[in-house]
Design an enzyme around this catalytic site. Structure first.
Site, PDB file in Angstrom:
ATOM      1  N   HIS A  96       0.855  -1.192   0.000  1.00 34.59           N
ATOM      2  CA  HIS A  96       0.000   0.000   0.000  1.00 34.59           C
ATOM      3  C   HIS A  96       0.890   1.240   0.000  1.00 34.59           C
ATOM      4  O   HIS A  96       2.093   1.131   0.181  1.00 34.59           O
ATOM      5  CB  HIS A  96      -0.903   0.013   1.252  1.00 34.59           C
ATOM      6  CG  HIS A  96      -0.095   0.049   2.516  1.00 34.59           C
ATOM      7  ND1 HIS A  96       0.339  -1.096   3.150  1.00 34.59           N
ATOM      8  CD2 HIS A  96       0.405   1.085   3.229  1.00 34.59           C
ATOM      9  CE1 HIS A  96       1.064  -0.756   4.209  1.00 34.59           C
ATOM     10  NE2 HIS A  96       1.123   0.568   4.273  1.00 34.59           N
ATOM     11  N   HIS A 142       5.317   6.333  -1.906  1.00 33.91           N
ATOM     12  CA  HIS A 142       6.036   5.102  -2.215  1.00 33.91           C
ATOM     13  C   HIS A 142       5.315   3.882  -1.638  1.00 33.91           C
ATOM     14  O   HIS A 142       4.520   4.005  -0.716  1.00 33.91           O
ATOM     15  CB  HIS A 142       7.464   5.172  -1.676  1.00 33.91           C
ATOM     16  CG  HIS A 142       7.537   5.171  -0.173  1.00 33.91           C
ATOM     17  ND1 HIS A 142       7.299   6.305   0.575  1.00 33.91           N
ATOM     18  CD2 HIS A 142       7.799   4.185   0.712  1.00 33.91           C
ATOM     19  CE1 HIS A 142       7.411   6.006   1.854  1.00 33.91           C
ATOM     20  NE2 HIS A 142       7.708   4.721   1.977  1.00 33.91           N
TER      21      HIS A 142
END
Length: 190
Positions: free
Chosen positions: A40, A127
C-alpha cells in the site's frame, strides 16, 4: 490498535513488486519483505488508537474528502531510503502528482484541525515499501540502478484506514474503514 491510513494498490503493482523483490533477492539483498496483500501507499501512521478515535478520524476525513475528484498517478521506478551509506528501506516510487499532493494536504489539514497525532516524516514521498533491509551486497547502489519498472497507472478514488497487528510472521493488516471520494464511508463489521 496500531492504525494508519493508506491508498490501496492494484494487482499490476503487486505483480511488479514481486518481480522487483525477486530481483533484489537474487542480487543478495536480505530484508523483511512486504507480503503482496500488504502492499500500500501509507499516507499517515497514527500508532496506537482506540476504536472511538478511529471512528472519529474516519468520519472527519470522510467529510473532508467527500466530493474530491478521483485521480491517477503512475508507478515511476524503484527507490530507497538510506542511512549514512546503508540502504534501510527499498520501495517503488509513485509520481507525486498535484492531485495526490492536494489530497495529502487536505487530509493533513483535517488531522491538524482535529488535533489528531500522526507520525510526521516531513516531506511526503509517495512510495510502496517492498522491504526493510537486513543485509545487502557491497556494490548495492550499482546493482539497483539496473532495476526497471513498467509505467503502471494507479487510479485513486478513496483511501483506507487499516489496523495493524504485529506477529512473529509479520504484520497482519485489517481494513477498518474505506472512504470513497464519491460518497460513502464503509465500516468493516466483524
Amino acid at each position: 490498535m496500531r492504525t494508519f491510513v493508506a491508498i490501496d494498490v492494484n494487482q499490476e503493482i503487486r505483480d511488479v513488486s514481486q518481480e522487483v523483490i525477486d530481483k533484489l533477492v537474487s542480487m543478495g539483498f536480505k530484508a523483511t519483505w512486504t507480503k503482496p496483500e500488504n502492499l500500500h501507499l501509507t499516507l499517515f501512521f497514527f500508532g496506537e488508537m482506540d476504536e472511538k478515535s478511529v471512528d472519529s478520524v474516519a468520519h472527519s476525513l470522510n467529510k473532508r474528502l467527500q466530493g474530491f475528484p478521483s485521480f491517477s498517478t503512475n508507478l515511476s521506478g524503484f527507490g530507497y531510503f538510506k542511512f549514512k551509506h546503508s540502504p534501510r528501506v527499498l520501495f517503488l516510487k509513485l509520481e507525486p502528482t498535484k492531485s495526490l499532493q492536494r489530497m495529502y494536504l487536505e487530509m493533513k489539514s483535517e488531522l491538524t484541525k482535529n488535533k489528531i497525532k500522526y507520525d510526521d516524516q516531513g516531506n511526503f514521498v509517495p512510495h510502496v515499501t517492498l522491504g526493510r533491509v537486513k543485509e545487502y551486497p557491497n556494490n548495492w547502489e550499482e546493482l539497483v540502478k539496473e532495476i526497471q519498472t513498467p509505467k503502471i497507472t494507479l487510479v485513486i478514488d478513496g483511501v483506507t484506514i487499516y489496523s495493524s497487528t504485529l506477529t512473529p510472521q509479520g504484520p497482519i493488516y485489517k481494513w477498518e474503514y474505506k472512504l470513497k471520494f464519491e460518497g460513502g464511508l464503509i465500516k468493516n463489521v466483524r
